[in-house]
Design an enzyme around this catalytic site. Structure first.
Site, PDB file in Angstrom:
ATOM      1  N   ALA A   1      63.908  -7.004  38.964  1.00  0.00           N
ATOM      2  CA  ALA A   1      64.749  -7.405  40.089  1.00  0.00           C
ATOM      3  C   ALA A   1      64.916  -6.262  41.079  1.00  0.00           C
ATOM      4  O   ALA A   1      64.762  -6.450  42.298  1.00  0.00           O
ATOM      5  CB  ALA A   1      66.114  -7.874  39.578  1.00  0.00           C
ATOM      6  N   TYR A   2      65.219  -5.091  40.573  1.00  0.00           N
ATOM      7  CA  TYR A   2      65.430  -3.931  41.441  1.00  0.00           C
ATOM      8  C   TYR A   2      64.137  -3.557  42.174  1.00  0.00           C
ATOM      9  O   TYR A   2      64.137  -3.371  43.402  1.00  0.00           O
ATOM     10  CB  TYR A   2      65.914  -2.750  40.600  1.00  0.00           C
ATOM     11  CG  TYR A   2      66.221  -1.512  41.408  1.00  0.00           C
ATOM     12  CD1 TYR A   2      67.398  -1.420  42.149  1.00  0.00           C
ATOM     13  CD2 TYR A   2      65.354  -0.422  41.409  1.00  0.00           C
ATOM     14  CE1 TYR A   2      67.691  -0.280  42.883  1.00  0.00           C
ATOM     15  CE2 TYR A   2      65.641   0.716  42.136  1.00  0.00           C
ATOM     16  CZ  TYR A   2      66.808   0.785  42.881  1.00  0.00           C
ATOM     17  OH  TYR A   2      67.092   1.919  43.607  1.00  0.00           O
ATOM     18  N   SER A   3      63.041  -3.458  41.441  1.00  0.00           N
ATOM     19  CA  SER A   3      61.769  -3.062  42.055  1.00  0.00           C
ATOM     20  C   SER A   3      61.335  -4.048  43.131  1.00  0.00           C
ATOM     21  O   SER A   3      60.908  -3.655  44.231  1.00  0.00           O
ATOM     22  CB  SER A   3      60.681  -2.947  40.979  1.00  0.00           C
ATOM     23  OG  SER A   3      60.995  -1.966  40.020  1.00  0.00           O
TER      24      SER A   3
ATOM     25  N   SER B   1      63.223  -6.166  44.833  1.00  0.00           N
ATOM     26  CA  SER B   1      64.135  -6.159  45.980  1.00  0.00           C
ATOM     27  C   SER B   1      63.873  -4.965  46.886  1.00  0.00           C
ATOM     28  O   SER B   1      63.935  -5.078  48.121  1.00  0.00           O
ATOM     29  CB  SER B   1      65.593  -6.147  45.504  1.00  0.00           C
ATOM     30  OG  SER B   1      65.941  -4.921  44.887  1.00  0.00           O
ATOM     31  N   LYS B   2      63.548  -3.824  46.294  1.00  0.00           N
ATOM     32  CA  LYS B   2      63.272  -2.637  47.103  1.00  0.00           C
ATOM     33  C   LYS B   2      61.895  -2.737  47.776  1.00  0.00           C
ATOM     34  O   LYS B   2      61.687  -2.194  48.869  1.00  0.00           O
ATOM     35  CB  LYS B   2      63.371  -1.374  46.247  1.00  0.00           C
ATOM     36  CG  LYS B   2      64.787  -1.075  45.772  1.00  0.00           C
ATOM     37  CD  LYS B   2      65.765  -0.902  46.929  1.00  0.00           C
ATOM     38  CE  LYS B   2      67.134  -0.459  46.465  1.00  0.00           C
ATOM     39  NZ  LYS B   2      68.081  -0.227  47.581  1.00  0.00           N
TER      40      LYS B   2
END
Length: 247
Positions: free
Chosen positions: A153-155, A157-158
């Site tokens: 999710a983090y990767s 989104s970035k």
């Protein structure tokens, strides 16, 4: 000192971490700063010494209506926005393989890390276009370039933030507005301290310098990116990875 005197800046995620450090630096350099964060109590504690120079907006920036009202209030009071720094973000669940990632967590991370940056930038850009000047900085991550295992999710989104930066940099290149991103590796903040130790070790092991970056290092580079001196770089993702991402 006073490099940013009479400039109006907006910083999201200002209650802690990189956002807080950047807001403090801008205030010390003479800017008036609108501080957006859902944690109103932390905003008051962090910035009570700046009085009228620090404008507090304790709102949920994933709500577009609230974002629009905040930007309208800032422009109504000051007449312009010179600088926007989108720092608000969360990692979501970490150390989780993709097949175990929940849709709810994925949506939550995207809402804050990507959609809030889109909402605020969308609201600010017309005012910068009237001014024919602006500096926008999106906080991305090396995870958005390379992907960190266990952090889908983090990767993702970035990566979306980096894609938005490239598009906006091209779209507004002739308007006097620059739009850039900063892609740190591991910066020692409360966000990192809350992550599982094995996840943090995994990320540090990838850094040739074998250490976390510091808030001071993040602030120093960011201040250049949003300065008047940065006039011929746009759509670019600046590296802050201790040698991990050299492209």
């Amino acid at each position: 000192m006073n490099e940013f005197k009479e400039q109006i800046a907006i910083v999201t995620g200002a209650a802690s971490g990189i956002g807080s450090a950047l807001a403090h630096k801008l205030l010390k350099e003479g800017a008036i700063v609108a501080l957006l964060d859902i944690n109103g109590a932390a905003l008051k504690t962090e910035f009570k010494s700046y009085a009228a120079k620090a404008k507090l907006f304790p709102i949920d920036i994933t709500k577009q209506v609230l974002v629009n009202k905040a930007i309208e209030a800032i422009v109504a009071e000051f007449g312009k926005v010179d600088i926007l720094i989108n720092c608000a973000g969360i990692t979501g669940a970490t150390n989780v393989f993709s097949h175990d990632v929940s849709s709810e967590d994925l949506h939550k991370v995207f809402e804050l890390n990507f959609m809030s940056s889109f909402y605020i930038t969308k609201a600010v850009l017309p005012h910068m276009m009237k001014l024919r000047y602006g500096r926008i900085l999106h906080l991305a991550s090396v995870a958005g370039k390379e992907g960190n295992a266990g952090m889908l999710a983090y990767s993702a989104s970035k990566a979306a933030v980096i894609g938005m930066t490239k598009v906006q940099g091209k779209e507004y290149a002739e308007t006097g507005i620059t739009v850039n991103a900063l892609a740190p590796a591991v910066i020692r903040t409360a966000l990192v301290d809350a992550m599982p130790l094995n996840q943090v070790k995994y990320m540090i092991d990838k850094i040739p310098m074998k250490r976390c970056g510091t808030l001071e290092e993040a602030v120093n580079l960011s201040m250049y990116i949003v300065s008047k001196e940065n006039s011929f770089t746009t759509g670019f993702t600046f590296d802050l990875t201790g040698g991990r991402a050299t492209y």
